[in-house]
Design a protein around this motif. Structure first.
Motif, PDB file in Angstrom:
ATOM      1  N   LEU A  78       0.987  -1.345   0.111  1.00  0.00           N
ATOM      2  CA  LEU A  78       0.150  -0.057   0.138  1.00  0.00           C
ATOM      3  C   LEU A  78       0.888   1.376   0.200  1.00  0.00           C
ATOM      4  O   LEU A  78       0.629   2.214  -0.714  1.00  0.00           O
ATOM      5  N   ILE A  94       0.852   4.203  -3.122  1.00  0.00           N
ATOM      6  CA  ILE A  94       0.522   5.453  -2.862  1.00  0.00           C
ATOM      7  C   ILE A  94       1.675   6.315  -3.356  1.00  0.00           C
ATOM      8  O   ILE A  94       1.444   7.389  -3.951  1.00  0.00           O
ATOM      9  N   GLN A  95       3.040   5.908  -3.091  1.00  0.00           N
ATOM     10  CA  GLN A  95       3.941   6.682  -3.446  1.00  0.00           C
ATOM     11  C   GLN A  95       4.105   6.770  -4.904  1.00  0.00           C
ATOM     12  O   GLN A  95       4.523   7.658  -5.531  1.00  0.00           O
ATOM     13  N   GLY A  99       1.718   5.958  -7.353  1.00  0.00           N
ATOM     14  CA  GLY A  99       0.356   6.350  -8.167  1.00  0.00           C
ATOM     15  C   GLY A  99       0.378   5.446  -9.381  1.00  0.00           C
ATOM     16  O   GLY A  99      -0.341   5.762 -10.357  1.00  0.00           O
ATOM     17  N   ARG A 135      -7.850  -3.214  -1.474  1.00  0.00           N
ATOM     18  CA  ARG A 135      -9.258  -2.589  -1.686  1.00  0.00           C
ATOM     19  C   ARG A 135     -10.152  -3.242  -0.681  1.00  0.00           C
ATOM     20  O   ARG A 135     -10.923  -2.458  -0.146  1.00  0.00           O
ATOM     21  N   VAL A 150      -8.529   3.220  -2.844  1.00  0.00           N
ATOM     22  CA  VAL A 150      -7.062   3.532  -2.715  1.00  0.00           C
ATOM     23  C   VAL A 150      -6.243   4.219  -3.933  1.00  0.00           C
ATOM     24  O   VAL A 150      -5.877   5.362  -4.026  1.00  0.00           O
ATOM     25  N   LEU A 151      -6.438   3.688  -5.139  1.00  0.00           N
ATOM     26  CA  LEU A 151      -5.977   4.258  -6.264  1.00  0.00           C
ATOM     27  C   LEU A 151      -7.150   4.359  -7.377  1.00  0.00           C
ATOM     28  O   LEU A 151      -8.099   3.375  -7.905  1.00  0.00           O
ATOM     29  N   PRO A 178      -4.301   8.743  -5.854  1.00  0.00           N
ATOM     30  CA  PRO A 178      -4.817   8.141  -4.525  1.00  0.00           C
ATOM     31  C   PRO A 178      -6.063   8.838  -4.175  1.00  0.00           C
ATOM     32  O   PRO A 178      -6.331  10.132  -4.651  1.00  0.00           O
ATOM     33  N   THR A 179      -6.889   7.999  -3.560  1.00  0.00           N
ATOM     34  CA  THR A 179      -8.027   8.544  -3.068  1.00  0.00           C
ATOM     35  C   THR A 179      -7.947   9.528  -1.855  1.00  0.00           C
ATOM     36  O   THR A 179      -6.665   9.383  -1.281  1.00  0.00           O
ATOM     37  N   ALA A 221      -6.740   7.560   0.784  1.00  0.00           N
ATOM     38  CA  ALA A 221      -5.509   7.060   0.924  1.00  0.00           C
ATOM     39  C   ALA A 221      -4.404   8.041   1.337  1.00  0.00           C
ATOM     40  O   ALA A 221      -3.510   7.807   1.920  1.00  0.00           O
ATOM     41  N   LEU A 222      -4.795   9.378   0.800  1.00  0.00           N
ATOM     42  CA  LEU A 222      -3.861  10.442   1.177  1.00  0.00           C
ATOM     43  C   LEU A 222      -4.044  10.716   2.744  1.00  0.00           C
ATOM     44  O   LEU A 222      -2.831  10.903   3.330  1.00  0.00           O
ATOM     45  N   ARG A 246      -1.551   8.155   4.361  1.00  0.00           N
ATOM     46  CA  ARG A 246      -0.317   8.084   3.819  1.00  0.00           C
ATOM     47  C   ARG A 246       0.647   8.084   4.808  1.00  0.00           C
ATOM     48  O   ARG A 246       1.689   7.373   4.952  1.00  0.00           O
TER      49      ARG A 246
END
Length: 305
Positions: free
Chosen positions: A16, A20-21, A23, A47, A54-55, A64-65, A68-69, A72
């Motif tokens: 995860l 996120i990093q 994308g 998910r 998440v993405l 990211p959603t 998710a942000l 993070r």
């Protein structure tokens, strides 16, 4: 808290964090050395676990959603903590500040032959560490019972999970006071059994393999004294006409250095050598300090670690 994630999974958190990093599923796959389909399946599991996409698709890529942000920094912190813990396990031990007490279950053969040298090595490398020797257990099954970190003694039948390493092999000679009558002529099997013997046995036994060898020759001996250690037997020899028929050769240099009025001789009966090992439980196999101690003991005994 990561809502929906009821079972912590560090692999999932690491994935995860990278997703996120990056994308990007493809970018995250490259960083984690996974195929793109495998990363897509991992994203699907994430998910489902967190209850969030998440993405999501954004233009020609993924973004990211908001959830998710928001998570993070928390995810990054957990991953960094986990990596710190794992790195701590991999670090070499700081010998200079090591204050550990090592408990070794051993007989007096190893302590007498190598105990001083081992302590000197620890004084140089780990000056604050302490060696605590316990006597051998009466029952071989208790060799590593209690708080013993290491067993050092004759090879025996250990459990399948116990780790074992050979330290050295010792043979035996006879020992008597320097002026003993046994030295006045050739030491034959008949003269060998003519004198009273000392038996060394932590279990208090008088008979052993030597008696079986003597019986093959139609001979027997009289055991007049049974001691639990070789040290006790050695000092009993000085003022008597008894002989000690099974003196480990590894102890003879120490007797000579002490200037004791004792003399060794070749036993006229074949006696098998004994393999001396160090054994430890699997829970300590990867412990850095314990591994260093084992390597040091092996080196002190004249072998490669």
């Amino acid at each position: 808290m990561l809502g929906g994630m009821t079972t912590p999974d560090l692999n999932m958190l690491l994935t995860l964090d990278v997703l996120i990093q990056e994308g990007s599923v493809a970018g995250a796959a490259r960083r984690l050395n996974l195929s793109t389909p495998a990363m897509s399946r991992a994203l699907a599991r994430i998910r489902e676990a967190v209850g969030d996409p998440v993405l999501v698709r954004s233009g020609r890529g993924l973004a990211p959603t908001p959830r998710a942000l928001a998570l993070r920094d928390q995810v990054r912190s957990v991953v960094e903590q986990a990596q710190t813990v794992i790195s701590a396990f991999r670090q070499d031990v700081d010998l200079g500040s090591l204050t550990r007490v090592f408990t070794l279950r051993s007989n007096d053969v190893f302590v007498s032959a190598y105990g001083g040298r081992l302590r000197e090595q620890l004084r140089r490398d780990a000056p604050h560490a302490v060696l605590r020797f316990l006597s051998e257990a009466k029952d071989d099954s208790d060799a590593l019972a209690g708080d013993a970190d290491l067993y050092i003694g004759s090879s025996q039948k250990f459990g399948a999970d116990i780790k074992v390493q050979t330290l050295f092999t010792t043979s035996f000679c006879g020992l008597a006071r320097a002026g003993h009558a046994i030295f006045q002529d050739d030491i034959t099997p008949e003269r060998f059994v003519a004198y009273e013997h000392i038996s060394v046995s932590r279990r208090g036994r008088a008979q052993g393999p030597l008696d079986l060898a003597l019986s093959d020759l139609g001979l027997s001996r009289r055991v007049a004294l049974i001691t639990p250690t070789f040290h006790a037997a050695i000092f009993a020899l000085a003022d008597s006409d008894m002989i000690l028929p099974s003196m480990p050769q590894h102890l003879m240099p120490g007797i000579e250095r002490l200037g004791l009025a004792l003399r060794g001789f070749a036993v006229p009966i074949p006696m098998a050598s004994v393999r001396v090992v160090q054994a430890w439980p699997p829970r300590l196999d990867s412990d850095p300090a314990h591994r260093w101690l084992r390597q040091t003991i092996k080196q002190v005994c004249g072998g490669e670690a």
